[in-house]
Motif scaffolding. Structure first.
Motif, mmCIF file in Angstrom:
data_model
loop_
_atom_site.group_PDB
_atom_site.id
_atom_site.type_symbol
_atom_site.label_atom_id
_atom_site.label_comp_id
_atom_site.label_asym_id
_atom_site.label_seq_id
_atom_site.Cartn_x
_atom_site.Cartn_y
_atom_site.Cartn_z
ATOM 1 N N HIS A 1 38.645 9.865 38.198
ATOM 2 C CA HIS A 1 38.235 8.918 37.164
ATOM 3 C C HIS A 1 37.434 9.638 36.087
ATOM 4 O O HIS A 1 36.865 10.698 36.328
ATOM 5 C CB HIS A 1 37.378 7.799 37.764
ATOM 6 C CG HIS A 1 38.056 7.040 38.860
ATOM 7 N ND1 HIS A 1 38.992 6.065 38.618
ATOM 8 C CD2 HIS A 1 37.936 7.126 40.214
ATOM 9 C CE1 HIS A 1 39.428 5.578 39.771
ATOM 10 N NE2 HIS A 1 38.807 6.193 40.746
ATOM 11 N N ARG A 2 37.403 9.032 34.908
ATOM 12 C CA ARG A 2 36.566 9.572 33.831
ATOM 13 C C ARG A 2 35.119 9.168 34.100
ATOM 14 O O ARG A 2 34.813 7.984 34.320
ATOM 15 C CB ARG A 2 37.027 9.069 32.469
ATOM 16 C CG ARG A 2 36.212 9.656 31.299
ATOM 17 C CD ARG A 2 36.904 9.438 29.967
ATOM 18 N NE ARG A 2 36.095 9.883 28.844
ATOM 19 C CZ ARG A 2 36.000 11.141 28.426
ATOM 20 N NH1 ARG A 2 36.659 12.103 29.081
ATOM 21 N NH2 ARG A 2 35.257 11.462 27.389
ATOM 22 N N LEU B 1 34.733 -0.517 43.779
ATOM 23 C CA LEU B 1 35.255 -0.724 42.429
ATOM 24 C C LEU B 1 36.333 0.305 42.077
ATOM 25 O O LEU B 1 37.326 -0.010 41.430
ATOM 26 C CB LEU B 1 34.114 -0.643 41.405
ATOM 27 C CG LEU B 1 33.162 -1.841 41.384
ATOM 28 C CD1 LEU B 1 31.914 -1.519 40.575
ATOM 29 C CD2 LEU B 1 33.862 -3.071 40.825
ATOM 30 N N ALA B 2 36.152 1.519 42.533
ATOM 31 C CA ALA B 2 37.136 2.561 42.258
ATOM 32 C C ALA B 2 38.460 2.279 42.942
ATOM 33 O O ALA B 2 39.537 2.667 42.456
ATOM 34 C CB ALA B 2 36.596 3.918 42.707
ATOM 35 N N VAL C 1 29.366 11.464 43.125
ATOM 36 C CA VAL C 1 29.911 11.268 41.778
ATOM 37 C C VAL C 1 30.801 12.443 41.379
ATOM 38 O O VAL C 1 31.799 12.261 40.679
ATOM 39 C CB VAL C 1 28.776 11.046 40.758
ATOM 40 C CG1 VAL C 1 29.321 10.962 39.336
ATOM 41 C CG2 VAL C 1 28.008 9.768 41.099
ATOM 42 N N ARG C 2 30.470 13.629 41.845
ATOM 43 C CA ARG C 2 31.345 14.775 41.569
ATOM 44 C C ARG C 2 32.742 14.530 42.147
ATOM 45 O O ARG C 2 33.750 14.857 41.516
ATOM 46 C CB ARG C 2 30.737 16.049 42.148
ATOM 47 C CG ARG C 2 31.540 17.311 41.824
ATOM 48 C CD ARG C 2 30.875 18.558 42.353
ATOM 49 N NE ARG C 2 29.701 18.920 41.562
ATOM 50 C CZ ARG C 2 28.453 18.883 41.997
ATOM 51 N NH1 ARG C 2 28.204 18.479 43.244
ATOM 52 N NH2 ARG C 2 27.452 19.242 41.220
ATOM 53 N N LYS C 3 32.783 13.942 43.313
ATOM 54 C CA LYS C 3 34.072 13.613 43.933
ATOM 55 C C LYS C 3 34.761 12.473 43.198
ATOM 56 O O LYS C 3 35.987 12.481 43.014
ATOM 57 C CB LYS C 3 33.863 13.252 45.405
ATOM 58 C CG LYS C 3 35.151 13.080 46.193
ATOM 59 C CD LYS C 3 34.861 12.902 47.678
ATOM 60 C CE LYS C 3 36.143 12.732 48.464
ATOM 61 N NZ LYS C 3 37.019 13.915 48.375
ATOM 62 N N LEU C 4 33.974 11.489 42.751
ATOM 63 C CA LEU C 4 34.515 10.364 41.988
ATOM 64 C C LEU C 4 35.216 10.860 40.725
ATOM 65 O O LEU C 4 36.260 10.330 40.318
ATOM 66 C CB LEU C 4 33.378 9.403 41.628
ATOM 67 C CG LEU C 4 33.732 8.104 40.912
ATOM 68 C CD1 LEU C 4 34.435 7.149 41.871
ATOM 69 C CD2 LEU C 4 32.456 7.448 40.361
ATOM 70 N N ASP D 1 32.357 14.319 32.132
ATOM 71 C CA ASP D 1 33.420 14.505 31.155
ATOM 72 C C ASP D 1 32.852 14.511 29.737
ATOM 73 O O ASP D 1 33.375 15.184 28.858
ATOM 74 C CB ASP D 1 34.476 13.411 31.300
ATOM 75 C CG ASP D 1 35.284 13.574 32.583
ATOM 76 O OD1 ASP D 1 35.848 14.665 32.799
ATOM 77 O OD2 ASP D 1 35.343 12.606 33.365
ATOM 78 N N ARG D 2 31.788 13.756 29.536
ATOM 79 C CA ARG D 2 31.083 13.775 28.253
ATOM 80 C C ARG D 2 29.678 13.231 28.467
ATOM 81 O O ARG D 2 29.468 12.340 29.289
ATOM 82 C CB ARG D 2 31.816 12.949 27.194
ATOM 83 C CG ARG D 2 31.122 12.961 25.838
ATOM 84 C CD ARG D 2 32.057 12.608 24.718
ATOM 85 N NE ARG D 2 31.342 12.617 23.439
ATOM 86 C CZ ARG D 2 31.930 12.508 22.253
ATOM 87 N NH1 ARG D 2 33.247 12.388 22.172
ATOM 88 N NH2 ARG D 2 31.228 12.518 21.142
ATOM 89 N N ALA D 3 28.718 13.786 27.735
ATOM 90 C CA ALA D 3 27.328 13.338 27.827
ATOM 91 C C ALA D 3 26.917 12.677 26.519
ATOM 92 O O ALA D 3 27.001 13.297 25.454
ATOM 93 C CB ALA D 3 26.408 14.512 28.140
#
Length: 205
Positions: free
Chosen positions: A102-103, A198-199, A95-98, A129-131
């Motif tokens: 992407h946001r 999906l990405a 997910v860090r790479k994703l 990016d936001r929690a």
């Protein structure tokens, strides 16, 4: 036609973090005491819910649990940390790479002690990016209002939303609100494969 931005929205517990109720119970058990030790499942749900929704303070929460179990505050912290001590390292890296392209945000029913430990020890600062956290919003999944609040801030109606959660009730609630791709997470590797596909899709307005 312009390509729609993809927005990935992740749950935390059970997705990035392996929850460990047995280790949590062990940390507050009292060896040698008469009768069986109390477990977290014996604690009134209201104590957890109020802290999870930001209605009670961290000191009040810790004091309440210390009173229930008859242990010092240090043991409560040990238990809380043990519950979220292990992360799914490869998925965290994926997910860090994703996030590079992407946001990526999170939407979690969480509380301050767990979130602080997870951020400091498993994910690192600025991982999302936001929690969006129940403790800050005063709402929790699967309440429709928390999904609506995130949709308004993120502009979900204008984006391709991919939501990942390990609880079916939450996935159903998000889908009913109109989030297009709602994934019931079961296995990190399977989810990573789905998200990779999906990405790579080029969805147009």
């Amino acid at each position: 036609m312009k390509k729609r931005e993809k927005l990935f929205i992740f749950d935390i517990g059970g997705v990035f973090v392996k929850l460990d109720p047995a280790s949590r119970d062990c940390a507050v058990s009292k060896p040698g005491s008469a009768g069986p030790s109390l477990r977290y499942s014996d604690v009134p749900e209201a104590i957890f819910r109020d802290f999870r929704l930001g209605r009670s303070t961290e000191p009040d929460y810790v004091q309440a649990l210390a009173g229930v179990f008859g242990v010092p505050a240090e043991s409560v912290y040990e238990a809380e940390h043990a519950y979220v001590a292990e992360g799914f390292g490869e998925f965290i890296g994926f997910v860090r790479k994703l996030k590079e392209n992407h946001r990526v945000v999170c939407l979690s029913n969480n509380q301050a002690i767990h979130w602080r430990y997870i951020s400091d020890n498993l994910l690192g600062a600025g991982y999302f990016d936001r929690a969006y956290l129940s403790q800050d919003m005063g709402l929790e999944k699967p309440d429709r209002m928390i999904f609506q609040a995130v949709s308004e801030v993120e502009g979900c109606s204008e984006k391709d939303v991919i939501f990942i959660d390990d609880i079916e009730e939450n996935v159903v609630a998000a889908h009913e609100l109109g989030w297009q791709n709602c994934i019931l997470h079961r296995d990190p590797f399977e989810t990573a494969e789905l998200l990779t596909a999906l990405a790579a899709e080029h969805t147009l307005n």
